[in-house]
Design a protein around this motif. Structure first.
Motif, PDB file in Angstrom:
ATOM      1  N   GLU A 187      72.200  54.404  10.352  1.00 50.17           N
ATOM      2  CA  GLU A 187      73.392  53.710   9.880  1.00 50.17           C
ATOM      3  C   GLU A 187      74.593  54.671  10.179  1.00 50.17           C
ATOM      4  N   LYS A 244      67.451  56.796   2.090  1.00 50.51           N
ATOM      5  CA  LYS A 244      68.420  57.257   3.042  1.00 50.51           C
ATOM      6  C   LYS A 244      68.524  58.920   3.288  1.00 50.51           C
ATOM      7  N   ILE A 286      67.755  55.556   7.892  1.00 53.36           N
ATOM      8  CA  ILE A 286      67.538  54.722   6.520  1.00 53.36           C
ATOM      9  C   ILE A 286      65.945  54.355   7.184  1.00 53.36           C
ATOM     10  N   ARG A 325      73.476  58.550   9.301  1.00 54.72           N
ATOM     11  CA  ARG A 325      72.293  58.952   8.376  1.00 54.72           C
ATOM     12  C   ARG A 325      71.113  57.837   8.880  1.00 54.72           C
TER      13      ARG A 325
END
Length: 274
Positions: free
Chosen positions: A198, A264, A249, A247
């Motif tokens: 993400e 996350k 996910i 990051r």
């Protein structure tokens, strides 16, 4: 009669070492014990967490460093770039008599790659098992025996707990050791566990952009987790790193249910694997 010799790779070269006595290397937590190999090190694994073998994972080099904490003896397995396998017993000792080991090629216990031998003037090939899938299976199985954790990465909802126990870099891949706990009173039917990256878009209108990532290999993914049970699995992903605006996910989705979780994972964990 045709003869076949198989040099079985990696974590447990059982029939290769069964009739061999392994040498012992001593180490402690005060000094580095250096091991110099005839070919660059591709992989090094210790059997216990109180022994640490460090080597350059980015650029293959000929030496590695061993340290140890007080505890029971264990073993060290090293694989060179050419597939040669070296295995040793490792022990803690407060006073060390030797700090440098120069390992000759003839001390190798075998080779992870298939061997071709000449028998009665013919070249007999060995069945090919040294492929990537076989390697992934063995290394994933090994990681599930380890207790080492990279940090607290966990998400829970309605009795379902999704966590990442470890992220390990090996060769050109990242291995994500994942844990799913069902602490509820109902079985959990797994629909999917997706992996995506993400990106947080900067600017006046902030937004999120998600890009799905397919694993190279998945080990022990369950279809159902019974009430009170725990499942552990491994996702193998191509090696990558993340900037601070990105990051990972992990999205866990229940089949015919609403117990869905999104975990996350900060870029810090991805860029600093074990």
């Amino acid at each position: 009669m045709k003869t076949y010799i198989l040099s079985l790779l990696l974590i447990c070269p059982i029939f290769i070492t069964a009739q061999q006595t392994l040498d012992t290397i001593y180490a402690n937590d005060q000094k580095n014990v250096a091991l110099f190999f005839p070919e660059p090190i591709r992989q090094g694994i210790t059997g216990s967490e109180n022994f640490v073998f460090t080597y350059n994972r980015e650029k293959e080099q000929y030496f590695g460093l061993l340290q140890a904490k007080p505890g029971k003896e264990s073993n060290l397995l090293v694989i060179n770039r050419n597939g040669a396998i070296f295995s040793y017993i490792v022990c803690y000792r407060e006073q060390l008599e030797k700090l440098n080991y120069f390992i000759p090629m003839d001390s190798s216990i075998g080779n992870e790659r298939p061997v071709f031998i000449e028998n009665e003037g013919q070249l007999n090939p060995v069945r090919e098992i040294g492929n990537r899938t076989y390697y992934y299976q063995k290394f994933c199985s090994y990681l599930l025996t380890r207790k080492h954790r990279i940090g607290r990465i966990k998400k829970r909802s309605e009795g379902i707990v999704l966590s990442i126990e470890n992220i390990v870099f090996d060769r050109e891949e990242l291995y994500f050791v994942i844990r799913i706990e069902n602490k509820s009173t109902l079985d959990y039917d797994l629909n999917f566990l997706n992996f995506s990256v993400e990106t947080r878009q900067k600017g006046r209108k902030k937004s999120l952009q998600s890009l799905h990532q397919e694993p190279l290999f998945v080990h022990d993914r369950p279809s159902k987790i019974a009430e009170g049970e725990t499942s552990r699995l491994v996702y193998v992903m191509p090696k990558f790193s993340l900037s601070d605006d990105r990051r990972v996910i992990l999205e866990l989705n229940e089949n015919n249910g609403e117990r869905n979780l999104k975990l996350k994972v900060s870029h810090n964990f991805i860029n600093n694997p074990n």
